[in-house]
Design a protein around this motif. Structure first.
Motif, PDB file in Angstrom:
ATOM      1  N   GLU A 109       0.816  -1.220   0.000  1.00 23.36           N
ATOM      2  CA  GLU A 109       0.000   0.000   0.000  1.00 23.36           C
ATOM      3  C   GLU A 109       0.846   1.265   0.000  1.00 23.36           C
ATOM      4  N   ASP A 110       1.957   1.254   0.741  1.00 18.21           N
ATOM      5  CA  ASP A 110       2.781   2.467   0.819  1.00 18.21           C
ATOM      6  C   ASP A 110       3.664   2.673  -0.409  1.00 18.21           C
ATOM      7  N   ARG A 111       3.610   1.716  -1.368  1.00 16.85           N
ATOM      8  CA  ARG A 111       4.372   1.839  -2.606  1.00 16.85           C
ATOM      9  C   ARG A 111       3.474   1.830  -3.836  1.00 16.85           C
ATOM     10  N   ALA A 112       2.172   1.757  -3.621  1.00 14.98           N
ATOM     11  CA  ALA A 112       1.234   1.607  -4.730  1.00 14.98           C
ATOM     12  C   ALA A 112       1.246   2.794  -5.681  1.00 14.98           C
ATOM     13  N   GLU A 113       1.584   3.986  -5.165  1.00 15.43           N
ATOM     14  CA  GLU A 113       1.598   5.182  -6.001  1.00 15.43           C
ATOM     15  C   GLU A 113       3.031   5.617  -6.350  1.00 15.43           C
ATOM     16  N   MET A 114       3.962   4.696  -6.290  1.00 11.31           N
ATOM     17  CA  MET A 114       5.340   5.012  -6.625  1.00 11.31           C
ATOM     18  C   MET A 114       5.469   5.332  -8.121  1.00 11.31           C
ATOM     19  N   ALA A 115       6.588   5.935  -8.496  1.00 15.07           N
ATOM     20  CA  ALA A 115       6.818   6.262  -9.903  1.00 15.07           C
ATOM     21  C   ALA A 115       6.925   4.984 -10.720  1.00 15.07           C
ATOM     22  N   PRO A 116       6.317   4.953 -11.906  1.00 14.63           N
ATOM     23  CA  PRO A 116       6.434   3.768 -12.752  1.00 14.63           C
ATOM     24  C   PRO A 116       7.879   3.547 -13.192  1.00 14.63           C
ATOM     25  N   ALA A 117       8.210   2.292 -13.484  1.00 12.59           N
ATOM     26  CA  ALA A 117       9.578   1.951 -13.880  1.00 12.59           C
ATOM     27  C   ALA A 117       9.550   0.670 -14.710  1.00 12.59           C
ATOM     28  N   PHE A 118      10.623   0.469 -15.475  1.00  7.87           N
ATOM     29  CA  PHE A 118      10.748  -0.750 -16.269  1.00  7.87           C
ATOM     30  C   PHE A 118      12.171  -1.279 -16.155  1.00  7.87           C
ATOM     31  N   GLU A 119      12.292  -2.599 -15.963  1.00  8.40           N
ATOM     32  CA  GLU A 119      13.593  -3.257 -15.902  1.00  8.40           C
ATOM     33  C   GLU A 119      13.594  -4.457 -16.842  1.00  8.40           C
ATOM     34  N   HIS A 120      14.720  -4.663 -17.505  1.00  3.23           N
ATOM     35  CA  HIS A 120      14.943  -5.882 -18.290  1.00  3.23           C
ATOM     36  C   HIS A 120      16.176  -6.571 -17.741  1.00  3.23           C
ATOM     37  N   HIS A 121      16.040  -7.849 -17.427  1.00  4.33           N
ATOM     38  CA  HIS A 121      17.154  -8.628 -16.902  1.00  4.33           C
ATOM     39  C   HIS A 121      17.407  -9.818 -17.823  1.00  4.33           C
ATOM     40  N   PRO A 122      18.519  -9.811 -18.560  1.00  2.00           N
ATOM     41  CA  PRO A 122      18.847 -10.945 -19.441  1.00  2.00           C
ATOM     42  C   PRO A 122      19.001 -12.236 -18.645  1.00  2.00           C
ATOM     43  N   ALA A 123      18.784 -13.361 -19.320  1.00  3.87           N
ATOM     44  CA  ALA A 123      18.851 -14.660 -18.652  1.00  3.87           C
ATOM     45  C   ALA A 123      20.162 -14.858 -17.897  1.00  3.87           C
ATOM     46  N   ALA A 124      21.277 -14.407 -18.487  1.00  2.00           N
ATOM     47  CA  ALA A 124      22.591 -14.624 -17.872  1.00  2.00           C
ATOM     48  C   ALA A 124      22.763 -13.869 -16.565  1.00  2.00           C
ATOM     49  N   SER A 125      21.913 -12.855 -16.320  1.00  2.00           N
ATOM     50  CA  SER A 125      22.049 -12.057 -15.091  1.00  2.00           C
ATOM     51  C   SER A 125      21.277 -12.641 -13.918  1.00  2.00           C
ATOM     52  N   LEU A 126      20.463 -13.664 -14.162  1.00  2.00           N
ATOM     53  CA  LEU A 126      19.643 -14.240 -13.092  1.00  2.00           C
ATOM     54  C   LEU A 126      20.427 -15.327 -12.361  1.00  2.00           C
ATOM     55  N   PRO A 127      20.420 -15.329 -11.038  1.00  2.00           N
ATOM     56  CA  PRO A 127      21.169 -16.341 -10.290  1.00  2.00           C
ATOM     57  C   PRO A 127      20.556 -17.725 -10.466  1.00  2.00           C
ATOM     58  N   SER A 128      21.402 -18.738 -10.561  1.00  2.00           N
ATOM     59  CA  SER A 128      20.924 -20.098 -10.774  1.00  2.00           C
ATOM     60  C   SER A 128      21.822 -21.077 -10.035  1.00  2.00           C
ATOM     61  N   SER A 129      21.315 -22.286  -9.865  1.00  2.00           N
ATOM     62  CA  SER A 129      22.117 -23.372  -9.292  1.00  2.00           C
ATOM     63  C   SER A 129      21.719 -24.663  -9.996  1.00  2.00           C
ATOM     64  N   GLU A 130      22.662 -25.593 -10.064  1.00  2.71           N
ATOM     65  CA  GLU A 130      22.395 -26.873 -10.729  1.00  2.71           C
ATOM     66  C   GLU A 130      23.130 -27.973  -9.987  1.00  2.71           C
ATOM     67  N   ARG A 131      22.346 -28.982  -9.565  1.00  2.00           N
ATOM     68  CA  ARG A 131      22.940 -30.093  -8.817  1.00  2.00           C
ATOM     69  C   ARG A 131      21.991 -31.273  -8.790  1.00  2.00           C
ATOM     70  N   ASP A 132      22.541 -32.472  -8.986  1.00  5.27           N
ATOM     71  CA  ASP A 132      21.783 -33.725  -8.857  1.00  5.27           C
ATOM     72  C   ASP A 132      20.499 -33.725  -9.684  1.00  5.27           C
ATOM     73  N   GLY A 133      20.567 -33.195 -10.905  1.00  2.44           N
ATOM     74  CA  GLY A 133      19.414 -33.205 -11.787  1.00  2.44           C
ATOM     75  C   GLY A 133      18.409 -32.113 -11.523  1.00  2.44           C
ATOM     76  N   VAL A 134      18.758 -31.161 -10.658  1.00  4.09           N
ATOM     77  CA  VAL A 134      17.869 -30.048 -10.318  1.00  4.09           C
ATOM     78  C   VAL A 134      18.510 -28.737 -10.776  1.00  4.09           C
ATOM     79  N   ARG A 135      17.803 -27.982 -11.598  1.00  2.10           N
ATOM     80  CA  ARG A 135      18.276 -26.652 -11.981  1.00  2.10           C
ATOM     81  C   ARG A 135      17.255 -25.617 -11.517  1.00  2.10           C
ATOM     82  N   LEU A 136      17.740 -24.609 -10.784  1.00  7.31           N
ATOM     83  CA  LEU A 136      16.894 -23.554 -10.249  1.00  7.31           C
ATOM     84  C   LEU A 136      17.345 -22.213 -10.804  1.00  7.31           C
ATOM     85  N   VAL A 137      16.394 -21.379 -11.180  1.00  7.97           N
ATOM     86  CA  VAL A 137      16.668 -20.002 -11.598  1.00  7.97           C
ATOM     87  C   VAL A 137      15.767 -19.094 -10.781  1.00  7.97           C
ATOM     88  N   CYS A 138      16.366 -18.147 -10.065  1.00  7.16           N
ATOM     89  CA  CYS A 138      15.577 -17.212  -9.255  1.00  7.16           C
ATOM     90  C   CYS A 138      15.144 -16.054 -10.155  1.00  7.16           C
TER      91      CYS A 138
END
Length: 285
Positions: A124-153
């Motif tokens: 509620e206290d941020r609902a009227e904040m200034a509009p904004a746009f962000e683009h995050h390429p796939a390579a910039s997203l943190p990920s982990s891979e182990r034992d057949g499990v891949r996670l991307v946050c």
């Protein structure tokens, strides 16, 4: 037992969209108030996404693709193609207008689309904040891979990963890929959590997960997700922000704010998208 939400299917001229949120049984999961699964679909030559300029308030839109591309343009002057694995994050705040179209380079060829579009309510206290746009390429997203499990946050934090996306509240949004036979405990690090099975077969604590359904996990539990085949899922949630009114493309904590947004759009008081001449008029209902 986990709560299961079966999406309503919408046919947008041969292009299928499944909407899991909002639902009559559950309006929100954490800050998520809208959850749309696009495709998988392949457009024939001469067809594609053509969403004319339209307004938003009080939310952040999140676009995440597995196949295809979408060209985003907005009233801030942003122009950005999103590709598989990227994140487009648009904060509407007090008001923004944007369009979404298939890139022009696809006009003379068949092309796929498969992804998710979600809305995250702003506090509620941020609902009227200034509009904004962000683009995050796939390579910039943190990920982990182990034992057949891949996670991307994708946004927020989970499993020790934290996304660079500028969330305004506690948020969980993680893309999960599992190889057949792999297992993943889902820790209770967020107040509300839900799983969506995008592809393949999987079970949760030995309960088969229905495909293309949002499964809301029990609070304060650590269920184990197990892949019966190679599969793909999305985990969403976070801290709930309280009730919200959702009307058309507007999200607000009061009906009065919704009515003001309706009036502002119908009377042309929102900013325009540079280079666009069309727009979607205010619906009758």
């Amino acid at each position: 037992m986990p709560e299961i939400i079966n999406p309503r299917e919408h046919d947008l001229g041969g292009f299928k969209v499944r909407r899991a949120l909002p639902d009559a049984k559950r309006r929100r999961v954490g800050p998520f108030v809208f959850f749309d699964h696009m495709g998988p679909h392949r457009f024939p030559v001469g067809e594609g996404i053509a969403v004319r300029p339209h307004p938003h308030i009080g939310l952040a839109t999140v676009t995440y693709l597995w196949e295809g591309a979408i060209s985003h343009r907005d009233s801030l002057g942003s122009q950005q193609d999103i590709l598989p694995g990227d994140v487009n994050w648009m904060i509407a705040g007090r008001g923004i207008v944007h369009s979404e179209r298939s890139p022009e380079r696809f006009a003379d060829q068949t092309h796929p689309i498969h992804g998710l579009q979600t809305w995250i309510a702003l506090p509620e206290d941020r609902a009227e904040m200034a509009p904004a746009f962000e683009h995050h390429p796939a390579a910039s997203l943190p990920s982990s891979e182990r034992d057949g499990v891949r996670l991307v946050c994708v946004a927020g934090h989970g499993f020790g990963l934290r996304s660079p996306v500028s969330v305004q509240s506690d948020t969980l949004y993680v893309a999960i890929d599992l190889a057949a036979g792999a297992a993943l405990p889902i820790p209770p690090e967020h107040v509300e959590r839900a799983l969506y099975l995008v592809e393949g077969e999987a079970e949760l604590d030995a309960m088969p997960l229905p495909p293309w359904a949002l499964v809301v996990l029990d609070a304060d539990t650590t269920p184990v997700l197990r892949a019966l085949s190679d599969c793909r899922l999305m985990l969403c949630g976070g801290a709930p922000l309280g009730p919200r009114f959702v009307w058309w493309n507007f999200v607000a904590s009061s009906r009065e704010r919704i009515e003001q947004a309706k009036l502002d759009w119908s009377e042309g008081r929102f900013e325009r998208v540079p280079g666009e001449t069309e727009f979607i008029p205010l619906p009758d209902k």
